[in-house]
Every structure is written in structure tokens, then in C-alpha cells.
Scaffold this motif. Structure first.
Motif, PDB file in Angstrom:
ATOM      1  N   GLN A  46       1.775 -40.560  25.541  1.00  0.00           N
ATOM      2  CA  GLN A  46       2.089 -40.486  24.118  1.00  0.00           C
ATOM      3  C   GLN A  46       2.792 -39.179  23.758  1.00  0.00           C
ATOM      4  OE1 GLN A  46      -1.145 -41.554  21.583  1.00  0.00           O
ATOM      5  NE2 GLN A  46      -0.030 -41.192  19.688  1.00  0.00           N
ATOM      6  N   MET A  47       2.352 -38.073  24.355  1.00  0.00           N
ATOM      7  CA  MET A  47       3.037 -36.803  24.110  1.00  0.00           C
ATOM      8  C   MET A  47       2.591 -35.772  25.135  1.00  0.00           C
ATOM      9  SD  MET A  47       1.232 -35.320  20.672  1.00  0.00           S
ATOM     10  CE  MET A  47      -0.367 -34.505  20.728  1.00  0.00           C
ATOM     11  N   ASP A  48       3.378 -34.695  25.272  1.00  0.00           N
ATOM     12  CA  ASP A  48       3.089 -33.666  26.257  1.00  0.00           C
ATOM     13  C   ASP A  48       2.440 -32.446  25.605  1.00  0.00           C
ATOM     14  OD1 ASP A  48       5.186 -32.490  24.900  1.00  0.00           O
ATOM     15  OD2 ASP A  48       6.643 -32.756  26.513  1.00  0.00           O
ATOM     16  N   GLY A  49       2.154 -31.408  26.423  1.00  0.00           N
ATOM     17  CA  GLY A  49       1.486 -30.222  25.920  1.00  0.00           C
ATOM     18  C   GLY A  49       2.300 -29.452  24.910  1.00  0.00           C
ATOM     19  N   TRP A  50       3.626 -29.513  25.021  1.00  0.00           N
ATOM     20  CA  TRP A  50       4.508 -28.843  24.068  1.00  0.00           C
ATOM     21  C   TRP A  50       4.377 -29.465  22.678  1.00  0.00           C
ATOM     22  CZ3 TRP A  50       8.642 -25.256  25.478  1.00  0.00           C
ATOM     23  CH2 TRP A  50       9.492 -24.915  24.418  1.00  0.00           C
ATOM     24  N   SER A  51       3.994 -30.741  22.611  1.00  0.00           N
ATOM     25  CA  SER A  51       4.024 -31.492  21.352  1.00  0.00           C
ATOM     26  C   SER A  51       2.846 -31.204  20.434  1.00  0.00           C
ATOM     27  CB  SER A  51       4.070 -33.000  21.650  1.00  0.00           C
ATOM     28  OG  SER A  51       5.232 -33.348  22.365  1.00  0.00           O
ATOM     29  N   TRP A  52       1.672 -30.909  21.015  1.00  0.00           N
ATOM     30  CA  TRP A  52       0.493 -30.828  20.141  1.00  0.00           C
ATOM     31  C   TRP A  52       0.591 -29.714  19.102  1.00  0.00           C
ATOM     32  CZ3 TRP A  52      -2.575 -26.658  19.498  1.00  0.00           C
ATOM     33  CH2 TRP A  52      -2.661 -25.712  20.531  1.00  0.00           C
ATOM     34  N   PRO A  53       1.176 -28.526  19.392  1.00  0.00           N
ATOM     35  CA  PRO A  53       1.302 -27.538  18.314  1.00  0.00           C
ATOM     36  C   PRO A  53       2.192 -28.029  17.173  1.00  0.00           C
ATOM     37  CG  PRO A  53       1.573 -26.478  20.451  1.00  0.00           C
ATOM     38  CD  PRO A  53       1.632 -27.955  20.684  1.00  0.00           C
ATOM     39  N   ILE A  54       3.199 -28.857  17.492  1.00  0.00           N
ATOM     40  CA  ILE A  54       4.067 -29.421  16.456  1.00  0.00           C
ATOM     41  C   ILE A  54       3.263 -30.327  15.543  1.00  0.00           C
ATOM     42  CG2 ILE A  54       6.132 -30.806  16.024  1.00  0.00           C
ATOM     43  CD1 ILE A  54       7.091 -30.052  18.842  1.00  0.00           C
ATOM     44  N   VAL A  55       2.446 -31.200  16.150  1.00  0.00           N
ATOM     45  CA  VAL A  55       1.617 -32.123  15.365  1.00  0.00           C
ATOM     46  C   VAL A  55       0.595 -31.360  14.529  1.00  0.00           C
ATOM     47  CG1 VAL A  55      -0.062 -33.998  15.508  1.00  0.00           C
ATOM     48  CG2 VAL A  55       1.924 -33.982  17.030  1.00  0.00           C
ATOM     49  N   PHE A  56      -0.077 -30.366  15.151  1.00  0.00           N
ATOM     50  CA  PHE A  56      -1.088 -29.600  14.428  1.00  0.00           C
ATOM     51  C   PHE A  56      -0.479 -28.834  13.263  1.00  0.00           C
ATOM     52  CE2 PHE A  56      -5.056 -29.135  17.260  1.00  0.00           C
ATOM     53  CZ  PHE A  56      -4.978 -30.471  17.602  1.00  0.00           C
ATOM     54  N   ALA A  57       0.729 -28.306  13.421  1.00  0.00           N
ATOM     55  CA  ALA A  57       1.389 -27.570  12.341  1.00  0.00           C
ATOM     56  C   ALA A  57       1.689 -28.497  11.165  1.00  0.00           C
ATOM     57  CB  ALA A  57       2.666 -26.922  12.851  1.00  0.00           C
ATOM     58  N   GLU A  58       2.092 -29.730  11.459  1.00  0.00           N
ATOM     59  CA  GLU A  58       2.370 -30.683  10.387  1.00  0.00           C
ATOM     60  C   GLU A  58       1.080 -31.125   9.700  1.00  0.00           C
ATOM     61  OE1 GLU A  58       4.768 -33.915  11.696  1.00  0.00           O
ATOM     62  OE2 GLU A  58       6.551 -32.646  12.007  1.00  0.00           O
ATOM     63  N   VAL A  59       0.035 -31.342  10.491  1.00  0.00           N
ATOM     64  CA  VAL A  59      -1.264 -31.697   9.897  1.00  0.00           C
ATOM     65  C   VAL A  59      -1.762 -30.573   8.999  1.00  0.00           C
ATOM     66  CG1 VAL A  59      -3.692 -32.151  10.412  1.00  0.00           C
ATOM     67  CG2 VAL A  59      -1.913 -33.262  11.758  1.00  0.00           C
ATOM     68  N   SER A  60      -1.559 -29.333   9.432  1.00  0.00           N
ATOM     69  CA  SER A  60      -1.968 -28.178   8.638  1.00  0.00           C
ATOM     70  C   SER A  60      -1.247 -28.155   7.299  1.00  0.00           C
ATOM     71  CB  SER A  60      -1.685 -26.889   9.405  1.00  0.00           C
ATOM     72  OG  SER A  60      -2.011 -25.750   8.630  1.00  0.00           O
ATOM     73  N   GLU A  88       9.966 -30.749   7.419  1.00  0.00           N
ATOM     74  CA  GLU A  88      11.328 -30.977   7.844  1.00  0.00           C
ATOM     75  C   GLU A  88      11.423 -32.319   8.566  1.00  0.00           C
ATOM     76  OE1 GLU A  88      12.696 -27.787  10.227  1.00  0.00           O
ATOM     77  OE2 GLU A  88      12.366 -26.242   8.689  1.00  0.00           O
ATOM     78  N   ASP A  89      12.569 -32.968   8.440  1.00  0.00           N
ATOM     79  CA  ASP A  89      12.772 -34.231   9.144  1.00  0.00           C
ATOM     80  C   ASP A  89      12.753 -33.983  10.650  1.00  0.00           C
ATOM     81  OD1 ASP A  89      13.029 -35.592   6.775  1.00  0.00           O
ATOM     82  OD2 ASP A  89      15.218 -35.389   6.710  1.00  0.00           O
ATOM     83  N   ALA A  90      11.917 -34.737  11.335  1.00  0.00           N
ATOM     84  CA  ALA A  90      11.785 -34.572  12.786  1.00  0.00           C
ATOM     85  C   ALA A  90      12.808 -35.441  13.504  1.00  0.00           C
ATOM     86  CB  ALA A  90      10.377 -34.953  13.228  1.00  0.00           C
ATOM     87  N   ARG A  91      13.340 -34.912  14.589  1.00  0.00           N
ATOM     88  CA  ARG A  91      14.265 -35.698  15.390  1.00  0.00           C
ATOM     89  C   ARG A  91      13.465 -36.741  16.167  1.00  0.00           C
ATOM     90  NH1 ARG A  91      19.791 -33.690  18.200  1.00  0.00           N
ATOM     91  NH2 ARG A  91      20.529 -35.793  18.720  1.00  0.00           N
ATOM     92  N   PRO A  92      13.877 -37.993  16.160  1.00  0.00           N
ATOM     93  CA  PRO A  92      13.084 -39.044  16.825  1.00  0.00           C
ATOM     94  C   PRO A  92      13.154 -38.956  18.343  1.00  0.00           C
ATOM     95  CG  PRO A  92      15.133 -39.953  15.968  1.00  0.00           C
ATOM     96  CD  PRO A  92      15.060 -38.535  15.476  1.00  0.00           C
ATOM     97  N   TYR A  93      12.083 -39.373  18.995  1.00  0.00           N
ATOM     98  CA  TYR A  93      12.020 -39.390  20.463  1.00  0.00           C
ATOM     99  C   TYR A  93      13.059 -40.338  21.042  1.00  0.00           C
ATOM    100  CZ  TYR A  93       9.963 -39.717  25.134  1.00  0.00           C
ATOM    101  OH  TYR A  93       9.756 -39.672  26.495  1.00  0.00           O
ATOM    102  N   HIS A  94      13.446 -41.317  20.246  1.00  0.00           N
ATOM    103  CA  HIS A  94      14.434 -42.295  20.707  1.00  0.00           C
ATOM    104  C   HIS A  94      15.754 -41.621  21.081  1.00  0.00           C
ATOM    105  CE1 HIS A  94      17.516 -45.552  20.145  1.00  0.00           C
ATOM    106  NE2 HIS A  94      16.625 -46.198  20.873  1.00  0.00           N
TER     107      HIS A  94
END
Length: 266
Positions: free
Chosen positions: A25-39, A54-60
Motif C-alpha cells: 500500500q505504501m513505503d516508509g517514505w510515505s507515512w510522514p506524508i500521511v501523518f502530516a496531512e492527518v495532523s 496541497e493537491d497530491a500527485r497521484p501514484y498513477h
């Protein structure tokens, strides 16, 4: 659901949050991005204001880049990199496939400072220094002067704008080859490996199954039996707090692999 969340109350002002999700689903680099948005979302909810994300660039976009990525140069590189290597580098006999082991090395400030100082003196990076040491250790343990082990690469192509802000699985495990000459100074070996890693970085998006096919090893044997994961990505303060009142402490993101031995340097 791909993710499951559990919140356990440990005390009046302490809670244990467990987030279960697959590695794909996601790598170690991704979790700080998710946590920052949740914050940001939590803070906006508490303060009664609108959310500002900010608009996130899609994984696609990354998947499209992969689909159009030419592997012809990669084939030539990997065939040359693995030429003449026809044996698997064994790990110590007390590690087996049925009982995979994970070694986590968390350096305290003194060791971390010494590692950084030594890396600068040798004109290399701390990551390359750790990998060089691992190659020397495998060579000594196996009695082989030509060894291969796996290393985790971020897998995020610089050709994609804002790739550092995309959430998803990018990490790729690739073979690192070290020819450890007994009389060769460690500094020389580390600098040589640093140069190899720089060149290899351009081909870090090659599927490991494809690399295996280009190698001289049979399909019954995989390229490496040990994996080195060097984690040094930055985590912003916004990923460590939920508003001004809630701090996120003792974060642990365990790494699970199917290799007999995994070394994680944090």
C-alpha cells in the motif's frame, strides 16, 4: 479494507495507535506524508477552520512512467554488473528460510556522529559505509571474495516532479556486488562502492525478476539471501504531532521481508 486501525487507551493522557496495512500500500517514505496531512485535518477540525492541503500527485503518474520506461540500457548494465557471478552468497548457518531474522541497528548520537564524520573523511555516505562493512562481513563469514547482498532503494525517479510527495509503494530491493580484496583499504572499498551505487541509482527501477533473468544464476536460486535497509529520510515536526496538544512518540514501522537475514540501519 486495506487498512485497519486500533486505538487502545493506556492512561488518561496516553494512547496506543495501531495501523495495520500491507507493504504494497505504501513505503516508509510515505507515512510522514500521511501523518502530516492527518495532523492538518485534525488541527483544522479542533480549531473549527477549513482544511488547507496541497493537491497530491497521484501514484498513477508513477505507474505510467514505469510503463513507458525503457529497460534496454538497464539490461546491458545488469548483465555487466552480474557477469561471472554464479554462486549465492550464504548467510551464517544459524539463519534459515523457515526462521527469518531481522536485525535493527539504531545508532545513538555518538555512534551516528562518528559514522557521519568517518563518511565525510572517506568522501562517501554513511549508507555506503554501512553497506561496505556488510560486504566485508559477508566475505569474511563465507570465505568468498566476491559477494552479493540486497539493498533497498527508494525507487522514486527524479524525472517525476514532486515525486517526494507521492504516497505509495516505491521501494525496490536490488543486488549489490562487492569484490572484497583482503589487502584493499576499507576507505578505497567504500569509495568504490559509493561510485557503484551512484551508477546503479539510474537503474533502480528494474524489476528484480527481470534482473534475475539477466543473471547467470538459475531460477532455483535467488540473487541474494541478506538485505540491508538504510533508513535516513527526514520526518517533519508536522508528522509528529496532532495539533499543539497531541504528540506522536515511539513510532515504530516494522519491516518484514522473506530473506533469511535483514539488517535495518536507522
Amino acid at each position: 479494507a486495506l487498512s485497519r486501525f486500533t486505538l487502545a487507551t493506556m492512561g488518561s493522557d496516553e494512547h496506543f495507535f495501531l495501523w495495520s496495512l500491507p507493504d504494497l500500500q505504501m513505503d516508509g517514505w510515505s507515512w510522514p506524508i500521511v501523518f502530516a496531512e492527518v495532523s492538518e485535518i485534525y488541527g483544522a477540525s479542533v480549531e473549527g477552520r477549513s482544511v488547507s492541503l496541497e493537491d497530491a500527485r497521484p501514484y498513477h503518474d508513477y505507474l505510467q512512467w514505469l510503463e513507458s520506461h525503457d529497460l534496454s540500457d538497464a539490461e546491458a548494465f545488469w548483465k555487466q554488473h552480474l557477469a561471472g557471478f554464479g554462486h549465492v552468497t550464504p548467510v551464517p548457518t544459524n539463519f534459515s528460510h523457515r526462521n527469518a531474522s531481522r536485525v535493527v541497528a539504531e545508532a545513538h548520537a555518538t555512534v551516528e556522529g562518528s559514522l557521519a564524520t568517518t563518511a565525510r573523511r572517506l568522501r562517501t555516505t554513511p549508507g555506503a559505509l554501512v553497506q561496505a562493512a556488510w560486504g566485508i562481513l559477508l566475505s569474511a563469514a563465507s570465505g568468498l571474495d566476491d559477494v552479493i547482498f540486497g539493498t533497498a532503494f527508494s525507487g522514486r525517479p527524479a524525472e517525476i516532479d514532486d515525486v517526494g510527495g507521492i504516497v505509495g509503494p516505491f521501494t525496490n530491493n536490488l543486488p549489490i556486488r562487492i569484490k572484497a580484496i583482503p589487502q584493499q583499504p576499507v576507505a578505497e572499498l567504500a569509495r568504490q562502492l559509493q561510485g557503484d551505487l551512484f551508477v546503479l541509482n539510474a537503474y533502480q527501477h528494474t524489476p528484480i525478476t527481470q534482473i534475475q533473468e539477466w543473471s547467470e544464476l538459475p531460477w532455483s536460486e535467488r540473487l541474494f539471501e541478506s538485505l540491508v535497509v538504510f533508513q535516513n529520510y527526514q520526518v517533519s515536526d508536522s508528522a509528529r504531532r496532532l495539533s499543539d496538544d497531541i504528540a506522536i512518540d515511539d513510532f515504530e514501522g516494522p519491516i518484514h521481508t522473506n530473506y533469511p537475514l535483514t539488517l535495518i540501519a536507522t
